[in-house]
Design an enzyme around this catalytic site. Structure first.
Site, PDB file in Angstrom:
ATOM      1  N   PHE A 135       0.829  -1.211   0.000  1.00 11.63           N
ATOM      2  CA  PHE A 135       0.000   0.000   0.000  1.00 11.63           C
ATOM      3  C   PHE A 135       0.861   1.256   0.000  1.00 11.63           C
ATOM      4  O   PHE A 135       1.874   1.335   0.684  1.00 11.63           O
ATOM      5  CB  PHE A 135      -0.901  -0.019   1.250  1.00 11.63           C
ATOM      6  CG  PHE A 135      -1.590   1.286   1.546  1.00 11.63           C
ATOM      7  CD1 PHE A 135      -2.474   1.837   0.641  1.00 11.63           C
ATOM      8  CD2 PHE A 135      -1.345   1.962   2.748  1.00 11.63           C
ATOM      9  CE1 PHE A 135      -3.110   3.041   0.918  1.00 11.63           C
ATOM     10  CE2 PHE A 135      -1.976   3.161   3.027  1.00 11.63           C
ATOM     11  CZ  PHE A 135      -2.862   3.706   2.111  1.00 11.63           C
ATOM     12  N   HIS A 136       0.431   2.244  -0.779  1.00 13.10           N
ATOM     13  CA  HIS A 136       1.059   3.567  -0.806  1.00 13.10           C
ATOM     14  C   HIS A 136      -0.022   4.597  -0.505  1.00 13.10           C
ATOM     15  O   HIS A 136      -0.944   4.807  -1.292  1.00 13.10           O
ATOM     16  CB  HIS A 136       1.668   3.832  -2.186  1.00 13.10           C
ATOM     17  CG  HIS A 136       2.552   5.051  -2.232  1.00 13.10           C
ATOM     18  ND1 HIS A 136       2.151   6.291  -1.770  1.00 13.10           N
ATOM     19  CD2 HIS A 136       3.808   5.226  -2.711  1.00 13.10           C
ATOM     20  CE1 HIS A 136       3.127   7.168  -1.958  1.00 13.10           C
ATOM     21  NE2 HIS A 136       4.142   6.556  -2.526  1.00 13.10           N
ATOM     22  N   SER A 137       0.113   5.291   0.631  1.00 16.76           N
ATOM     23  CA  SER A 137      -0.915   6.264   1.028  1.00 16.76           C
ATOM     24  C   SER A 137      -0.718   7.592   0.302  1.00 16.76           C
ATOM     25  O   SER A 137       0.264   7.795  -0.411  1.00 16.76           O
ATOM     26  CB  SER A 137      -0.876   6.489   2.535  1.00 16.76           C
ATOM     27  OG  SER A 137       0.189   7.367   2.876  1.00 16.76           O
TER      28      SER A 137
END
Length: 969
Positions: free
Chosen positions: A808-810
């Site tokens: 995941f990349h916020s």
């Protein structure tokens, strides 16, 4: 009784056709004899494949888990390789008759040379050499079976297949004036090469998708190749009928050299013309290599400036053809076209420059000069239809060659300025060949365009420019890398569509489109091709999996088929208005193409946010506008006159040979790149695995060099089994249409989920795993203001246990509401998973503050890998339901701006996992999680991180922050 002649007694007179018959009968006996023997003695054995031969219980388990059941009766017909190479006595039957075939085979090759040889002709000698090479390599894969040595067997087989192309085309080009033989040769050659496409398709269905029954269908196509291959050579019986072999009792046999020789393409073979065609295509390849590298080297600067840098202005290097609007400059360029082409090669010299700025300007100048040179070339050749078509064909084949080269080098072009010898570049070889090709192919052109058919209206140069700009953008954005459209339709595991190794289908579709437009007397009308383009664009934009990809193939076919028409029309008008304006339109489309994903960083960006559909629609509309500038005969698809059709055919048959060679090489590369899916984790005996997270900054290092090889080396040395990568989506013009995961997955031996595709408008995330990925889902997390946040949720089979991994990349620090919504979405996703889970992430938060409390705690059910590590902001590793054994932070060197974080895990006992599953979740603080730190000497050697990174480490990578790994009880 044999007749007698004055120069000796004739012992035997044998018609040459019996050599062909002997070869055909012996070859068919070898294959059919082995097949019948195998079917009679070992039927159930030879229809098995690698996914069927298992112990009974394991076979049933796999069948239950995957829904697959391979072997008889699902697989009921053997492949050629299984028949001839696996078992006795069928293998011996095959080898015996192939040995018998070798005599007639050598005789056939030599007889063909004697029949076709003529003074001062190189082609017959070349074809004879290829025929001898094929015979030797046939012996190689016959007597070195895949069981004996799989590597050498494949080398011999691929060499044989590659040599089949020049042998087939050479025989066609040298065919005597025998219409019947020529007809059958064309049919059988078409059948042979046409069979390769379904052969590859069903091999993929078997090898990757493991579809029951696919191997049987593949086997039928494999046997068909044998049938067509032998039959093609059997046609020589028609040519050898009046060709006698005379054996006398004295020396001095004679042969006739005055027999009428015809050719398939109605012209004598010319080695000079063949070299010209190859040089044209290579010049086209150089143009596309430089153009595709321009955006890449420009991208480096906003990437490291984290915003607009000013260097983006060099994107406009392509509008140099506006200078051709001035008569003096136009005349000067056309008169010195060779010099201008040579000057454009400065774009290939970038690898010699270490400074990123100087390298950018080198490429910018090269691209600018190249656009000027090609536009002037097309304009100058407008009065010579054959020469103009050859130039356009060379340019178009150059795109296919560029895509094929990137396919071979796993999406990096070996002559790009970001490449050098250490990271896989072939820059010096590429530059040398470019100089030779320019000198070879550039000739003095007619400035005034004499010979131009003035009865045909040139049409509007503005419309022609719109069409050229749209066509150029479509070709560059979708076709400059064979895997781009594959990622558009990729939706994760299980595999339901094409994979990167299927990029050969894109290359084949491109070649087919170019061939269809240039080599048929009755071309498809532009209206139909535009409809095909629109249909393909709609399908690849709105559909996924194989159906979406079929739309992409249709689009590739139609775009390439339009190149000759669109560029030919543009060349008839003012070059500044047509090509200068066309390149400007192309640049506007490139910027819009970037705006759809970079909307958070550019002025006016929100207007274009996530509107790839607008880009695709605009591309088709622009090409449609260019179609209005085409001559009426082309718009309506009327047949070409005999003169229009025959004149170009006399020379461009050499271009189709070059095209065919490129296509066949792509097929060979596809075979070599096909995944083996037999990967082994680094610590299988200790039953632990290492997981890592790394933001790789689009695989472009601090000094503007491609960094895939450096990433590969450190990942291998760290022995990472499960790796989350962020900032990976390079499948856009500005990023070079690259994919770093292909190098890593293939060379490290890992399964790969490429993550949300480029049409999902993210910066990308990817998952690589030594363990099979059983299922994966792509997520786009809530991002009402800022850039989209991508995530992959995958389930792995880790040592027989199902383990979930989320990459995941916020969102950015500037968008707090986005990040809050994303944290809640992801917390629920992780909490709802009933399996052990690892989060490999980029969270943009301080430990124990803000959104951290959503990611870690009761809302998510997740634990932090090391809560005491308070020196973090971006990268985090979280987990639940697993036993952590270690944690380390490794410095980035000059590869990117972010460190590597790794942690090792073991899987709790099955009984404990079962108990937790019955509870419905893995609660925080369960007893399987140990918080006590221990020294490395208390850890078993097999559970330790590599010592290579202690102290100063290696190549700038070392354990930092703590200066050593941390271990847990």
């Amino acid at each position: 009784m044999a007749p007698k002649f004055k120069d000796g007694d004739t012992v035997v007179v044998l018609s040459g056709k019996w050599i062909s018959w002997a070869h055909t009968v012996a070859a068919y006996t070898a294959f059919i004899g082995a097949l019948l023997t195998g079917l009679y003695l070992h039927y159930h054995k030879i229809v098995e494949n690698e996914y069927y031969v298992r112990p009974y219980l394991l076979k049933k388990l796999v069948s239950l888990l995957t829904g697959l059941s391979q072997g008889y009766p699902q697989e009921w017909f053997p492949s050629v390789s299984a028949t001839i190479g696996d078992r006795y006595p069928e293998r011996s039957v095959f080898q015996l008759f192939i040995a018998i075939t070798s005599g007639p085979r050598f005789a056939l090759v030599f007889l063909w040379y004697f029949l076709t040889a003529r003074p001062n002709s190189v082609l017959p000698k070349f074809v004879m050499g290829v025929g001898l090479f094929r015979t030797v390599t046939c012996g190689g894969w016959t007597y070195v079976t895949s069981t004996d040595d799989h590597g050498w067997h494949d080398i011999f087989m691929i060499s044989y297949l590659v040599a089949t192309l020049p042998w087939t085309l050479g025989c066609l080009a040298l065919s005597p004036n025998n219409p019947k033989a020529v007809k059958y040769r064309k049919i059988l050659a078409g059948c042979f090469f046409g069979t390769l496409v379904p052969l590859v398709f069903f091999f993929i269905q078997h090898k990757v998708h493991r579809i029951a029954g696919a191997y049987t269908i593949y086997a039928f196509f494999e046997w068909a190749l044998v049938l067509f291959d032998v039959s093609f050579d059997a046609i020589t019986a028609l040519d050898f009928e009046n060709f006698e072999i005379v054996i006398k009792d004295v020396k001095g046999a004679s042969r006739g050299r005055n027999k009428p020789i015809g050719t398939t393409f109605d012209h004598r073979y010319s080695f000079t013309a063949a070299c010209d065609a190859a040089a044209d295509a290579y010049n086209g390849y150089v143009f596309w290599s430089m153009l595709t590298s321009l955006g890449l080297v420009v991208w480096y600067f906003p990437l490291w400036h984290m915003g607009i840098s000013g260097y983006e202005a060099l994107v406009m290097s392509t509008i140099s053809p506006f200078l051709l609007g001035m008569t003096t400059i136009r005349s000067l360029v056309i008169k010195n076209i060779r010099l201008v082409h040579l000057l454009s090669l400065t774009g290939l010299l970038g690898f010699l420059v270490t400074s990123p700025v100087l390298r950018l300007f080198s490429v910018g100048f090269g691209v600018s000069t190249s656009c000027l040179a090609w536009s002037a070339t097309w304009y100058a050749e407008r009065g010579q239809p054959a020469r103009l078509q050859n130039r356009i064909l060379g340019w178009s084949i150059g795109l296919i060659a560029s895509s094929a080269a990137k396919f071979a080098f796993q999406t990096n072009n070996p002559i790009w300025p970001i490449m050098h010898f250490e990271n896989g570049g072939w820059n010096k070889i590429g530059l040398s060949m470019a100089i030779f090709s320019v000198i070879r192919s550039t000739k003095q052109s007619d400035i005034n365009g004499s010979g131009l058919d003035n009865s045909v209206s040139p049409g509007s140069p503005i419309l022609a420019g719109l069409g050229f700009g749209g066509l150029l953008f479509g070709m560059h954005s979708l076709l400059s890398d064979s895997s781009t459209m594959i990622f558009w339709v990729w939706e994760g595991f299980p595999v339901r569509g094409p994979i990167a190794a299927n990029g050969v289908l894109t290359i084949f579709a491109m070649g087919s489109g170019l061939f269809a437009d240039s080599f048929f007397r009755n071309p498809i009308s532009i209206r139909i091709r535009l409809i095909m383009s629109a249909t393909g664009a709609f399908t690849v934009t709105y559909f996924s999996h194989w159906f979406g990809y079929l739309g992409g193939l249709l689009l590739a076919f139609s775009l390439m088929s339009l190149s000759t028409t669109i560029i030919g029309s543009a060349s008839r008008g003012n070059p500044a208005k047509a090509f200068g304006f066309g390149f400007l339109v192309y640049n506007i489309m490139v910027l819009a193409h970037v705006w759809v994903v970079a909307y958070a960083f550019v002025p006016g960006g929100p207007v274009m946010r996530e509107h790839t559909d607008w880009i695709m629609a605009a591309t088709i509309i622009l090409i449609g506008a260019g179609a209005l500038a085409a001559p009426e005969t082309q718009r309506n698809g009327k047949s070409r006159t005999r003169a229009q059709y025959s004149a170009p055919q006399k020379t461009n048959s050499y271009h189709v040979t070059v095209l065919a060679i490129v296509e066949l090489l792509a097929i060979a590369v596809s075979y070599l790149r096909f995944p083996t899916n037999d990967y082994v984790p680094y610590h299988k005996d200790d039953k632990i695995f290492t997981a890592g997270i790394w933001t790789i900054h689009f695989a472009l290092d601090n000094d503007m060099w491609s960094s895939e090889y450096r990433i590969r080396d450190v990942v291998k040395e760290l022995e990472i089994d499960v790796l989350g990568l962020l900032e990976t989506d390079n499948q856009r013009i500005i990023m070079g249409n690259r994919d770093p995961t292909q190098v890593l997955a293939e060379e490290l031996g890992m399964y790969v989920d490429y993550g949300p595709g480029p049409n999902k408008h993210t910066w990308g995330c990817a998952l690589l795993s030594k363990f099979p990925i059983l299922n994966s889902t792509h997520h786009l997390l809530p991002s009402p203001v800022g850039e989209l946040a991508p995530a992959i949720h995958a389930t792995l089979d880790a040592y027989g246990e199902l383990v979930d991994v989320v990459v995941f990349h916020s969102g950015q620090e500037e968008d707090p509401e986005d990040r809050r919504l994303q944290s809640e979405y992801l917390a629920k996703l992780m909490y709802d998973s009933p399996r052990p889970l690892i989060l490999l992430s980029y969270l943009v938060t301080k430990p124990l503050e803000g959104n951290y409390k959503t990611y870690v705690g009761e809302k998510s059910g997740m634990k932090d890998i090391d809560p005491s590590d308070d020196d973090r902001w971006c990268e985090y590793i979280l987990y639940k339901g697993l036993k952590r054994t270690g944690y380390a932070r490794v410095s980035r060197s000059t590869i990117t701006d972010t460190e590597i974080q790794v942690s090792s895990f073991s899987i709790p006992m099955l009984s404990l996992l079962t108990e937790y599953r019955q509870l419905g979740k893995f609660a925080v603080g369960q007893s399987e999680i140990g918080d006590e730190r221990v020294n490395e000497d208390q850890v078993a050697p097999g559970l330790r991180f590599p010592s290579l990174f202690r102290g100063e480490g290696v190549r700038g990578h070392r354990y930092h922050v703590f200066d050593e790994p941390r271990y847990f009880s």
